[in-house]
Motif scaffolding. Structure first.
Motif, PDB file in Angstrom:
ATOM      1  N   ILE A   1       0.847  -1.181   0.000  1.00 14.35           N
ATOM      2  CA  ILE A   1       0.000   0.000   0.000  1.00 14.35           C
ATOM      3  C   ILE A   1       0.887   1.237   0.000  1.00 14.35           C
ATOM      4  CG2 ILE A   1      -0.185   0.110   2.518  1.00 14.35           C
ATOM      5  CD1 ILE A   1      -3.115   0.991   2.100  1.00 14.35           C
ATOM      6  N   GLU A   2       0.446   2.275  -0.674  1.00 18.67           N
ATOM      7  CA  GLU A   2       1.231   3.503  -0.717  1.00 18.67           C
ATOM      8  C   GLU A   2       1.354   4.085   0.689  1.00 18.67           C
ATOM      9  OE1 GLU A   2      -0.331   6.289  -3.435  1.00 18.67           O
ATOM     10  OE2 GLU A   2      -0.024   5.038  -5.213  1.00 18.67           O
ATOM     11  N   LYS A   3       2.437   4.784   0.929  1.00 18.02           N
ATOM     12  CA  LYS A   3       2.674   5.344   2.252  1.00 18.02           C
ATOM     13  C   LYS A   3       1.802   6.575   2.470  1.00 18.02           C
ATOM     14  CE  LYS A   3       6.417   6.606   5.371  1.00 18.02           C
ATOM     15  NZ  LYS A   3       6.105   5.476   6.269  1.00 18.02           N
ATOM     16  N   TYR A   4       0.966   6.506   3.536  1.00 16.30           N
ATOM     17  CA  TYR A   4       0.201   7.704   3.873  1.00 16.30           C
ATOM     18  C   TYR A   4      -0.013   7.821   5.376  1.00 16.30           C
ATOM     19  CZ  TYR A   4      -3.920   4.551   3.640  1.00 16.30           C
ATOM     20  OH  TYR A   4      -4.822   3.528   3.807  1.00 16.30           O
ATOM     21  N   GLY A   5       1.083   7.658   6.112  1.00 14.46           N
ATOM     22  CA  GLY A   5       1.061   7.954   7.540  1.00 14.46           C
ATOM     23  C   GLY A   5       0.482   6.881   8.430  1.00 14.46           C
ATOM     24  N   LEU A   6       0.513   5.624   8.002  1.00 12.52           N
ATOM     25  CA  LEU A   6       0.031   4.549   8.859  1.00 12.52           C
ATOM     26  C   LEU A   6       0.986   4.345  10.035  1.00 12.52           C
ATOM     27  CD1 LEU A   6      -1.029   1.866   6.210  1.00 12.52           C
ATOM     28  CD2 LEU A   6      -2.538   3.317   7.567  1.00 12.52           C
ATOM     29  N   PRO A   7       0.479   3.958  11.184  1.00  5.60           N
ATOM     30  CA  PRO A   7       1.366   3.676  12.316  1.00  5.60           C
ATOM     31  C   PRO A   7       2.067   2.341  12.141  1.00  5.60           C
ATOM     32  CG  PRO A   7      -0.899   3.199  12.923  1.00  5.60           C
ATOM     33  CD  PRO A   7      -0.944   3.779  11.531  1.00  5.60           C
ATOM     34  N   ASN A   8       3.305   2.256  12.606  1.00 12.18           N
ATOM     35  CA  ASN A   8       4.041   0.994  12.629  1.00 12.18           C
ATOM     36  C   ASN A   8       3.510   0.217  13.833  1.00 12.18           C
ATOM     37  OD1 ASN A   8       5.986  -0.836  11.773  1.00 12.18           O
ATOM     38  ND2 ASN A   8       7.567   0.041  13.091  1.00 12.18           N
ATOM     39  N   SER A   9       2.541  -0.673  13.613  1.00 12.63           N
ATOM     40  CA  SER A   9       1.793  -1.205  14.749  1.00 12.63           C
ATOM     41  C   SER A   9       1.168  -2.555  14.431  1.00 12.63           C
ATOM     42  CB  SER A   9       0.700  -0.207  15.156  1.00 12.63           C
ATOM     43  OG  SER A   9      -0.077   0.146  14.025  1.00 12.63           O
ATOM     44  N   MET A  10       0.453  -3.113  15.442  1.00 12.30           N
ATOM     45  CA  MET A  10      -0.209  -4.404  15.292  1.00 12.30           C
ATOM     46  C   MET A  10      -1.610  -4.321  15.882  1.00 12.30           C
ATOM     47  SD  MET A  10       2.950  -7.027  16.176  1.00 12.30           S
ATOM     48  CE  MET A  10       3.244  -6.337  17.815  1.00 12.30           C
ATOM     49  N   PHE A  11      -2.525  -5.114  15.311  1.00  8.48           N
ATOM     50  CA  PHE A  11      -3.920  -5.097  15.726  1.00  8.48           C
ATOM     51  C   PHE A  11      -4.449  -6.539  15.793  1.00  8.48           C
ATOM     52  CE2 PHE A  11      -2.833  -1.374  13.345  1.00  8.48           C
ATOM     53  CZ  PHE A  11      -3.520  -0.300  13.907  1.00  8.48           C
ATOM     54  N   TRP A  12      -5.402  -6.778  16.685  1.00 14.03           N
ATOM     55  CA  TRP A  12      -6.159  -8.036  16.645  1.00 14.03           C
ATOM     56  C   TRP A  12      -7.532  -7.767  17.254  1.00 14.03           C
ATOM     57  CZ3 TRP A  12      -2.622  -6.767  20.237  1.00 14.03           C
ATOM     58  CH2 TRP A  12      -2.882  -7.038  21.581  1.00 14.03           C
ATOM     59  N   ASP A  13      -8.528  -8.510  16.782  1.00 12.56           N
ATOM     60  CA  ASP A  13      -9.884  -8.206  17.235  1.00 12.56           C
ATOM     61  C   ASP A  13     -10.425  -9.270  18.187  1.00 12.56           C
ATOM     62  OD1 ASP A  13     -10.715 -10.325  15.639  1.00 12.56           O
ATOM     63  OD2 ASP A  13     -11.954  -9.113  14.298  1.00 12.56           O
ATOM     64  N   THR A  14     -11.649  -9.057  18.654  1.00 15.45           N
ATOM     65  CA  THR A  14     -12.261  -9.921  19.660  1.00 15.45           C
ATOM     66  C   THR A  14     -13.028 -11.083  19.050  1.00 15.45           C
ATOM     67  OG1 THR A  14     -14.218  -8.505  19.693  1.00 15.45           O
ATOM     68  CG2 THR A  14     -12.485  -8.027  21.312  1.00 15.45           C
TER      69      THR A  14
END
Length: 302
Positions: free
Chosen positions: A174-187
């Protein structure tokens, strides 16, 4: 799970991440290790308001002495969730390759393509590639453990405590547009997980989920298609360029099994999708056991 056990589990994860970081720093391993923010958030699919449950969970985590902040809207997914700071993110294969190179030598050897076909006792030894290797202690860290010197009944009963799931993952540019360098998971159950790797020339997304019991679904195309469709809801411009799947080994109570399964024989399995963290913690527990040292997690994961 009792509060003390929950605390120990969480502390074990912290300690494993700290050990990985210390090894990376001490050995100068180039594996993109970074401390990042991570988020547990409400399920990506469906419109159930989970705010009250997440607020209560964040409160319990803080009361146990760990950092957790409830958010009305988690970045990227715009759902209520909990923010965790200073989690570990790195390139696991770069890390593994560097470890293997450093282990080799000084009395230590690494052998690939060397299937262990039989394990013997008196003396303890294993057969592989037509050779017999003697050892004082044996660690079986093979995803689904071999029987080893465990009795047939014990080995069979142990297998009933493990549940195999297939999990699916896609990678997307994906093109760079200020996403955080991070991780996510849902419930959700099974849950979805997202990792964002940022770079100067664009970002990369790793998105997984759609788990099912291994062998209970024909074909995998539908699982990948559902993942891609869900990812594109949040990142319409993402270009999927990779797809892969693998097995996750769950235990009956959600905690891994780590410890001695027979005299001088140890196993580590049932990591429930947290293999890097629990695998490292398993090494810490088993190393202390072999060396005769106390370990705060030995009884919990026995």
């Amino acid at each position: 799970m009792e509060k003390e056990e929950a605390f120990l589990t969480w502390k074990g994860g912290e300690s494993a991440i700290d050990l990985i970081e210390s090894i990376v720093r001490a050995e100068g391993i180039d594996c993109d290790f970074d401390r990042v923010t991570s988020y547990l958030h409400a399920a990506l699919e469906g419109n159930v308001d989970e705010s009250d449950e997440l607020i209560a969970e964040a409160k319990q985590i803080r009361e146990a002495g760990f950092d957790a902040v409830f958010m009305d809207a988690v970045p990227v997914v715009d759902r209520p969730g909990i923010r965790f700071e200073k989690q570990g993110k790195f390139h696991s294969l770069k890390y593994l390759r560097a470890l293997a190179e450093r282990v080799q030598g000084d009395g230590c050897s690494v052998f690939e393509k060397s299937e262990v076909t039989e394990i013997h006792s008196e003396p303890l030894r294993m057969d592989a590639n037509g050779h017999s290797i003697r050892c004082d202690n044996l660690v079986i860290a093979t995803h689904v453990p071999l029987m080893g010197n465990t009795s047939l009944l014990s080995a069979t009963l142990f297998q009933t405590k493990l549940v195999l799931y297939s999990s699916y993952v896609i990678g997307a540019k994906i093109e760079k547009y200020g996403l955080p360098n991070s991780m996510f998971w849902d419930t959700a159950d099974p849950y979805h997980y997202l990792r964002i790797d940022t770079a100067e020339d664009g970002d990369y997304l790793i998105f997984g989920g759609k788990d099912h019991k291994t062998g209970q679904m024909e074909g995998t195309a539908d699982s990948f298609a559902k993942l891609e469709s869900l990812l594109l809801r949040f990142f319409p411009a993402a270009i999927v360029d990779s797809r892969w799947s693998g097995q996750v080994i769950d235990s009956l109570d959600g905690l891994p099994y780590i410890g001695e399964s027979a005299k001088n024989q140890y196993v580590a399995t049932g990591f429930c999708g947290n293999g890097i963290t629990f695998g490292t913690l398993g090494a810490m527990i088993i190393c202390d056991s072999i060396c005769g040292r106390d370990n705060p997690w030995r009884d919990l994961f026995s």
